[in-house]
Design a protein around this motif. Sequence first.
Motif, PDB file in Angstrom:
ATOM      1  N   THR A 261       0.835  -1.204   0.000  1.00 36.77           N
ATOM      2  CA  THR A 261       0.000   0.000   0.000  1.00 36.77           C
ATOM      3  C   THR A 261       0.867   1.250   0.000  1.00 36.77           C
ATOM      4  OG1 THR A 261      -1.631  -1.201   1.323  1.00 36.77           O
ATOM      5  CG2 THR A 261      -1.878   1.211   1.186  1.00 36.77           C
ATOM      6  N   VAL A 262       0.665   2.105  -0.999  1.00 34.45           N
ATOM      7  CA  VAL A 262       1.256   3.446  -0.990  1.00 34.45           C
ATOM      8  C   VAL A 262       0.146   4.363  -0.490  1.00 34.45           C
ATOM      9  CG1 VAL A 262       2.275   5.285  -2.375  1.00 34.45           C
ATOM     10  CG2 VAL A 262       2.824   2.888  -2.864  1.00 34.45           C
ATOM     11  N   GLY A 263       0.216   4.701   0.785  1.00 29.85           N
ATOM     12  CA  GLY A 263      -0.882   5.447   1.409  1.00 29.85           C
ATOM     13  C   GLY A 263      -0.667   6.943   1.417  1.00 29.85           C
ATOM     14  N   GLU A 264       0.609   7.373   1.570  1.00 26.03           N
ATOM     15  CA  GLU A 264       0.936   8.802   1.567  1.00 26.03           C
ATOM     16  C   GLU A 264       1.792   9.120   0.360  1.00 26.03           C
ATOM     17  OE1 GLU A 264       2.527  10.744   5.145  1.00 26.03           O
ATOM     18  OE2 GLU A 264       1.865   8.970   6.240  1.00 26.03           O
ATOM     19  N   PHE A 265       1.567  10.317  -0.201  1.00 24.94           N
ATOM     20  CA  PHE A 265       2.316  10.743  -1.382  1.00 24.94           C
ATOM     21  C   PHE A 265       2.431  12.259  -1.292  1.00 24.94           C
ATOM     22  CE2 PHE A 265       3.184  11.552  -5.845  1.00 24.94           C
ATOM     23  CZ  PHE A 265       3.762  10.399  -6.333  1.00 24.94           C
ATOM     24  N   HIS A 266       3.650  12.755  -1.146  1.00 24.63           N
ATOM     25  CA  HIS A 266       3.875  14.193  -0.981  1.00 24.63           C
ATOM     26  C   HIS A 266       4.766  14.713  -2.103  1.00 24.63           C
ATOM     27  CE1 HIS A 266       2.181  14.088   3.092  1.00 24.63           C
ATOM     28  NE2 HIS A 266       2.779  12.907   3.182  1.00 24.63           N
ATOM     29  N   VAL A 267       4.309  15.781  -2.766  1.00 27.83           N
ATOM     30  CA  VAL A 267       5.035  16.347  -3.903  1.00 27.83           C
ATOM     31  C   VAL A 267       5.527  17.747  -3.552  1.00 27.83           C
ATOM     32  CG1 VAL A 267       4.843  17.045  -6.321  1.00 27.83           C
ATOM     33  CG2 VAL A 267       3.533  15.080  -5.484  1.00 27.83           C
ATOM     34  N   SER A 268       6.727  18.075  -3.993  1.00 29.97           N
ATOM     35  CA  SER A 268       7.239  19.430  -3.831  1.00 29.97           C
ATOM     36  C   SER A 268       7.710  19.945  -5.179  1.00 29.97           C
ATOM     37  CB  SER A 268       8.397  19.410  -2.829  1.00 29.97           C
ATOM     38  OG  SER A 268       9.050  20.662  -2.833  1.00 29.97           O
ATOM     39  N   PRO A 269       7.313  21.168  -5.632  1.00 31.99           N
ATOM     40  CA  PRO A 269       6.488  22.125  -4.884  1.00 31.99           C
ATOM     41  C   PRO A 269       4.980  21.890  -4.988  1.00 31.99           C
ATOM     42  CG  PRO A 269       7.213  23.105  -6.935  1.00 31.99           C
ATOM     43  CD  PRO A 269       7.826  21.737  -6.894  1.00 31.99           C
ATOM     44  N   ASN A 270       4.506  20.920  -5.736  1.00 30.17           N
ATOM     45  CA  ASN A 270       3.070  20.634  -5.887  1.00 30.17           C
ATOM     46  C   ASN A 270       2.313  21.792  -6.525  1.00 30.17           C
ATOM     47  OD1 ASN A 270       1.391  18.396  -5.613  1.00 30.17           O
ATOM     48  ND2 ASN A 270       0.472  19.110  -3.716  1.00 30.17           N
ATOM     49  N   THR A 271       2.812  22.237  -7.682  1.00 32.34           N
ATOM     50  CA  THR A 271       2.223  23.337  -8.434  1.00 32.34           C
ATOM     51  C   THR A 271       2.065  22.861  -9.878  1.00 32.34           C
ATOM     52  OG1 THR A 271       3.382  24.902  -7.027  1.00 32.34           O
ATOM     53  CG2 THR A 271       2.635  25.735  -9.154  1.00 32.34           C
ATOM     54  N   SER A 272       0.912  23.155 -10.480  1.00 32.48           N
ATOM     55  CA  SER A 272       0.582  22.519 -11.763  1.00 32.48           C
ATOM     56  C   SER A 272       1.598  22.814 -12.866  1.00 32.48           C
ATOM     57  CB  SER A 272      -0.816  22.922 -12.216  1.00 32.48           C
ATOM     58  OG  SER A 272      -0.880  24.298 -12.509  1.00 32.48           O
ATOM     59  N   ASN A 273       2.229  24.008 -12.851  1.00 34.81           N
ATOM     60  CA  ASN A 273       3.144  24.341 -13.949  1.00 34.81           C
ATOM     61  C   ASN A 273       4.619  24.256 -13.552  1.00 34.81           C
ATOM     62  OD1 ASN A 273       3.058  26.530 -12.294  1.00 34.81           O
ATOM     63  ND2 ASN A 273       2.919  28.059 -13.914  1.00 34.81           N
ATOM     64  N   VAL A 274       4.911  23.456 -12.538  1.00 38.07           N
ATOM     65  CA  VAL A 274       6.304  23.224 -12.146  1.00 38.07           C
ATOM     66  C   VAL A 274       6.564  21.717 -12.094  1.00 38.07           C
ATOM     67  CG1 VAL A 274       8.071  23.582 -10.379  1.00 38.07           C
ATOM     68  CG2 VAL A 274       6.347  25.353 -10.785  1.00 38.07           C
ATOM     69  N   ILE A 275       7.637  21.276 -12.749  1.00 38.96           N
ATOM     70  CA  ILE A 275       8.045  19.871 -12.710  1.00 38.96           C
ATOM     71  C   ILE A 275       8.448  19.537 -11.276  1.00 38.96           C
ATOM     72  CG2 ILE A 275       9.773  18.221 -13.551  1.00 38.96           C
ATOM     73  CD1 ILE A 275      10.061  20.170 -16.022  1.00 38.96           C
ATOM     74  N   PRO A 276       7.859  18.484 -10.677  1.00 39.98           N
ATOM     75  CA  PRO A 276       8.159  18.171  -9.279  1.00 39.98           C
ATOM     76  C   PRO A 276       9.645  17.893  -9.044  1.00 39.98           C
ATOM     77  CG  PRO A 276       6.154  17.054  -9.933  1.00 39.98           C
ATOM     78  CD  PRO A 276       6.757  17.637 -11.198  1.00 39.98           C
ATOM     79  N   GLY A 277      10.198  18.544  -8.027  1.00 40.82           N
ATOM     80  CA  GLY A 277      11.599  18.364  -7.678  1.00 40.82           C
ATOM     81  C   GLY A 277      11.807  17.286  -6.646  1.00 40.82           C
ATOM     82  N   ARG A 278      10.750  16.958  -5.921  1.00 39.11           N
ATOM     83  CA  ARG A 278      10.883  15.941  -4.876  1.00 39.11           C
ATOM     84  C   ARG A 278       9.535  15.275  -4.604  1.00 39.11           C
ATOM     85  NH1 ARG A 278      13.961  16.034   0.900  1.00 39.11           N
ATOM     86  NH2 ARG A 278      12.801  14.321   1.830  1.00 39.11           N
ATOM     87  N   VAL A 279       9.600  13.965  -4.381  1.00 35.18           N
ATOM     88  CA  VAL A 279       8.419  13.212  -3.974  1.00 35.18           C
ATOM     89  C   VAL A 279       8.824  12.291  -2.829  1.00 35.18           C
ATOM     90  CG1 VAL A 279       6.802  11.379  -4.644  1.00 35.18           C
ATOM     91  CG2 VAL A 279       7.219  13.291  -6.202  1.00 35.18           C
ATOM     92  N   ASP A 280       7.988  12.247  -1.797  1.00 28.00           N
ATOM     93  CA  ASP A 280       8.150  11.262  -0.719  1.00 28.00           C
ATOM     94  C   ASP A 280       6.869  10.441  -0.668  1.00 28.00           C
ATOM     95  OD1 ASP A 280      10.600  12.297   1.166  1.00 28.00           O
ATOM     96  OD2 ASP A 280       9.519  13.978   0.261  1.00 28.00           O
ATOM     97  N   PHE A 281       7.006   9.115  -0.731  1.00 26.91           N
ATOM     98  CA  PHE A 281       5.803   8.290  -0.570  1.00 26.91           C
ATOM     99  C   PHE A 281       6.075   7.138   0.389  1.00 26.91           C
ATOM    100  CE2 PHE A 281       7.888   6.569  -4.402  1.00 26.91           C
ATOM    101  CZ  PHE A 281       7.875   5.205  -4.181  1.00 26.91           C
ATOM    102  N   THR A 282       5.001   6.679   1.047  1.00 23.96           N
ATOM    103  CA  THR A 282       5.141   5.596   2.019  1.00 23.96           C
ATOM    104  C   THR A 282       4.746   4.263   1.391  1.00 23.96           C
ATOM    105  OG1 THR A 282       2.874   5.886   2.799  1.00 23.96           O
ATOM    106  CG2 THR A 282       4.595   7.107   3.968  1.00 23.96           C
TER     107      THR A 282
END
Lengths: 406, 406
Positions: A261-282
């Motif tokens: 189960t991947v229950g948590e998923f966090h994106v940075s910066p989490n903005t529609s017009n920016v390519i994500p620089g970091r993701v943390d998932f559990t």
Amino acid sequence: MTTTQLNQLAHRLNQINDLSKGEVGQNRLVYSPTWIAAQQQIIQWGLDLGFQVTVDDFGTAYLDIPGKTNPEQVIATGSHIDTVKQGGRFDGLYGVLGGLEALERLLDADGKPSKTLRLISFSEEEGSRFPETFTGSKHYTGQSINLAMRDPDGISFEAARQAAVSKLDLPGVNHNLPALPVTFTELHIEQGPRLIDHHLQIGLVTSIVGQRRFTVTVKGIANHAGTTPMNDRADALQMAVDLISDLRKNARQVDPQLTFTVGEFHVSPNTSNVIPGRVDFTIDTRHEKETVLDQFEQILHQVVETPRASKITSSVNRWAKSDATQLDQAMLARNQAIADHLGFRSSQLASGAGHDSQIMAQMTRTTMIFVPSINGISHAPEENTSQADLERGVTLLTESLHQQAY
Amino acid sequence: MTTTQLNQLAHRLNQINDLSKGEVGQNRLVYSPTWIAAQQQIIQWGLDLGFQVTVDDFGTAYLDIPGKTNPEQVIATGSHIDTVKQGGRFDGLYGVLGGLEALERLLDADGKPSKTLRLISFSEEEGSRFPETFTGSKHYTGQSINLAMRDPDGISFEAARQAAVSKLDLPGVNHNLPALPVTFTELHIEQGPRLIDHHLQIGLVTSIVGQRRFTVTVKGIANHAGTTPMNDRADALQMAVDLISDLRKNARQVDPQLTFTVGEFHVSPNTSNVIPGRVDFTIDTRHEKETVLDQFEQILHQVVETPRASKITSSVNRWAKSDATQLDQAMLARNQAIADHLGFRSSQLASGAGHDSQIMAQMTRTTMIFVPSINGISHAPEENTSQADLERGVTLLTESLHQQAY
């Protein structure tokens, strides 16, 4: 079973659940006013029935019918009295009140047992107020517990514990830590859909799954979604998608019973017009065999740590682990025979959720009896089990305790 | 080019950027005190150079060198004076000050032009204070703008606009909306890595990409991560992973130049031991051809809306669209010839970011000149371009304006 007896269990379930009336779901968080009122009521029922009642330092209540010939041998049943926030009407409480019902029926029908019969109402199992689970059964079995915990409001575990436990010392109650039982049987709702989906009435628990939780961190480079060509990106989210896809395939290959189960998923910066620089998932994985969990953990490291792109790095960190627990096979076999004799449609299965039984099993022979959860829902106000299934669980428990204690 | 001339551009860039001194990056949000001070400075430089200065109702400044023989024919250059929050030192400002530099050099070297030369310092392009972009060039070209906007502090666009614009009416400034130019040339940093990665010095912009943004919503059923078997899940996150994986492949097949960015990803409940019941993610796609964007949008609907699992539904919603804009081919060809003549290593490319030029191109012949962005970074304090590249852009612009206006 008589209608009166069934109604008594339903009535007692209502009486305790009504303590959270007007709230969303059940909120018997450990040492809260609702929890105190519930545990006081359990104790009072024990006293009213003439049971010998003991409370320990953590607020677990022990309701004993002392044995006539071998009182030092204790046959115990029970579960926990606390709930998660906005929890259901049966998780934990059914095992406490179903056990009380069984003891009362045995006393009524067969008089005093040879060995001591004990109902245990554990103080806490869910870990929903303080950041530790199973503190009730851990205290009973002598495991060390971090006492320097605080709840989200900053109230210390010790302050909350002492204030609450002092309110359980009703007249007639002993304050003590009783000796461990020779067997422990826990009656519980399944919290999953396997029994209900297969039209089964009883689950006999072979083991409680081991559980490991990880966080995977993917670091790329955040950049402009319009001006960065596709072949020049270090997109952390796309890499996370690939990793999850691969890991899920690997989990299935290792064992279809392994939950992933991947229950948590966090994106940075989490903005529609920016390519994500970091993701943390559990990742939450569970299986009844440690070897399977070991194998997956090894693959997990391999998959995550093998470089796939020059400007992206991935790492994995395990932050929780509880070992798989095998329950007692002889006790299960006896319960299987009883279930068959009673004509209950049953199945043997592993528990995907944690239970006090995994703590008790480290010190004493332990078994669990499951009843079906409607739609497989638990930890929610919609948690439900039919009256007939609740009664079948109590009937099986009663016969099992009778065989052991008389 | 002389060292003195280069230093003047660098000095002016510093002078405007120093208005945000002590802050993180540049913060010339439209109608803010920093923005007012910057636009006042631009106007003052124009007045000092003897240019004819006009300000319109939106605060865009027009600095004209009137033509000797055909003053009604206006050859314009310029860009926007505003920035994003914590923006860089060159986005917009370079086109304004580079244009001012070019006009000054032409006046010094060749005297008055035949046609009117105009520098435009657009009030706003970024959309970083109020929820609309390009309000400066939209107002100039007569496009309707929603005036009932407020900034995050609740200040209305109209109140902010009127207060700020009143401060631009310095002595000698006309207040008016000038007629449109016959050509518009915008000098700008690339904001991407293509020039710098290929060791190029100048980019000549063929078109500005069309852009569409979508949100995909996946609804499954949240459930217990331990007790719900793998084959009985309605896991919204795993479905989202499959959709993203498929859509990315499809985007690549449609056209490798089509950008495909999943920038936002929201999970509910986002708890490690609960199977996600809902995921919402965004897709940003851009391409210079509307047919390519149309084709992908059709596939997107197909992929998302085709049922894949009985208990999971997915839907897609487009919430932003701006059409691709072709820039003037003849102007580009002339700039290409000048770049070749000057020995600048150049490339023709589409702009992945939006620019005032896409608004101006709807009303007048328009072209853009890009200079390289170091590491492709923009909209951040790290945004940078070498002195030599800044100078090459101004040199090309100066020669281009000379050919058009003299």
